[in-house]
Design a protein around this motif. Sequence first.
Motif, mmCIF file in Angstrom:
data_model
loop_
_atom_site.group_PDB
_atom_site.id
_atom_site.type_symbol
_atom_site.label_atom_id
_atom_site.label_comp_id
_atom_site.label_asym_id
_atom_site.label_seq_id
_atom_site.Cartn_x
_atom_site.Cartn_y
_atom_site.Cartn_z
ATOM 1 N N VAL A 198 6.098 122.951 90.524
ATOM 2 C CA VAL A 198 5.865 124.268 89.573
ATOM 3 C C VAL A 198 6.808 125.137 89.670
ATOM 4 O O VAL A 198 7.069 125.333 88.856
ATOM 5 N N SER A 240 -0.529 126.018 86.198
ATOM 6 C CA SER A 240 0.488 126.187 86.314
ATOM 7 C C SER A 240 1.603 125.894 86.030
ATOM 8 O O SER A 240 2.414 126.132 84.694
ATOM 9 N N GLY A 265 -4.582 124.881 90.666
ATOM 10 C CA GLY A 265 -3.982 125.972 90.758
ATOM 11 C C GLY A 265 -2.378 125.101 90.108
ATOM 12 O O GLY A 265 -1.681 125.787 88.529
ATOM 13 N N TRP A 293 2.980 122.493 94.871
ATOM 14 C CA TRP A 293 4.077 123.777 94.562
ATOM 15 C C TRP A 293 5.714 123.557 93.874
ATOM 16 O O TRP A 293 6.082 124.476 93.018
ATOM 17 N N VAL A 338 9.007 126.330 86.349
ATOM 18 C CA VAL A 338 9.339 128.014 86.281
ATOM 19 C C VAL A 338 10.649 128.059 86.045
ATOM 20 O O VAL A 338 11.168 128.941 85.520
#
Length: 342
Positions: free
Chosen positions: A110, A199, A195, A107, A114
């Motif tokens: 991720v 993303s 996931g 993450w 972003v």
Amino acid sequence: MSATSVLINQINTATTTVVSSILSINFILGSVSLIFNIIIFTRPKLRQQPCSIYFLTSSYLNLFVIYIVLPVRIVSSSFNVDLANYNLIVCKIEFFLFFAVRATACWAIVFACVDRYFHSSSHAKFRRLSSLKIAKITVIIGSIIVSISYSHMLVYYIIKSAANQYGNVIPLCTDQNGNYATFIAFWHMMLYSLGPTISMFLFGCLTLYNLRTRRQIVPLGNETNRNIRRTDNQLLKMLAGQIFVIVIARLPSSFGRIYISLTQNIPKDTLRIAQENLALKTLSAVAYLTHSTTFYLYTLSGTLFRKEFWKLIRKICHFKNNNRRTKTTRQTQQLEEDNNEN
């Protein structure tokens, strides 16, 4: 000994050999990869980039995977020794940490995607969200959320008797049978592979859209703007490469766990258990490639990363040459002094 027994033994031997080999390769690759990652992402050219905070966080967490998780898995695969199978507290903590740390490392990438989306936006209020301060806060909050998301493992993981690939009943640290086994398989797939992949792909596409929009609105301008855009493009390529590796390395392992959970109540003979054990453990070992190969991936996909790497190598070589010359000079001076005394 029957032909079936011989085949089962061959499959089990192949499982131990293949899995131990893949895990050992991951350990060797990761030991080099992550050290270079940390050194390069802390260099002046990159450490002021908020995106580098996320890459660094992922690298630090991957160090835990390489130096803690992999050795435990190698010993367990090669020698069938795992303390988690004999101590309930170790069982719960080990699997919780191993799952949570690996997911958090994923993450973090991720969050980097972003950040690139915010950084490339044409709106100033979104670009302000790409900052070192927000990156540090995001890492802390994200780590807490992922840890909470796996906290149920501390309750529902138990030690139970189960048949191994040889058909022998042994103690095994694993999830509870029934609905929870299916839940944790799907849950881990969403948090660890599917996931993050969705993303990353989503924000990667949005970032590309932002970059194309800004090229149409804002001209390249001076050299500084061109360098900034070049850096953004390189970081984006590195993220794209990470997405590709996650898709091919992690998703098969997640689907394998789901298959095992959905077929747990089906009677299986020893041969089928051995075959499924070979497939699942091999896929799980391959999944560690996403933790051990990031340096090589970044080097192949990012020109900026390669330049910083070669600068580091030249700096190290220059330092060694200076030390060598200094040592030679001192030895020469010492010889001259000795000759003068004589």
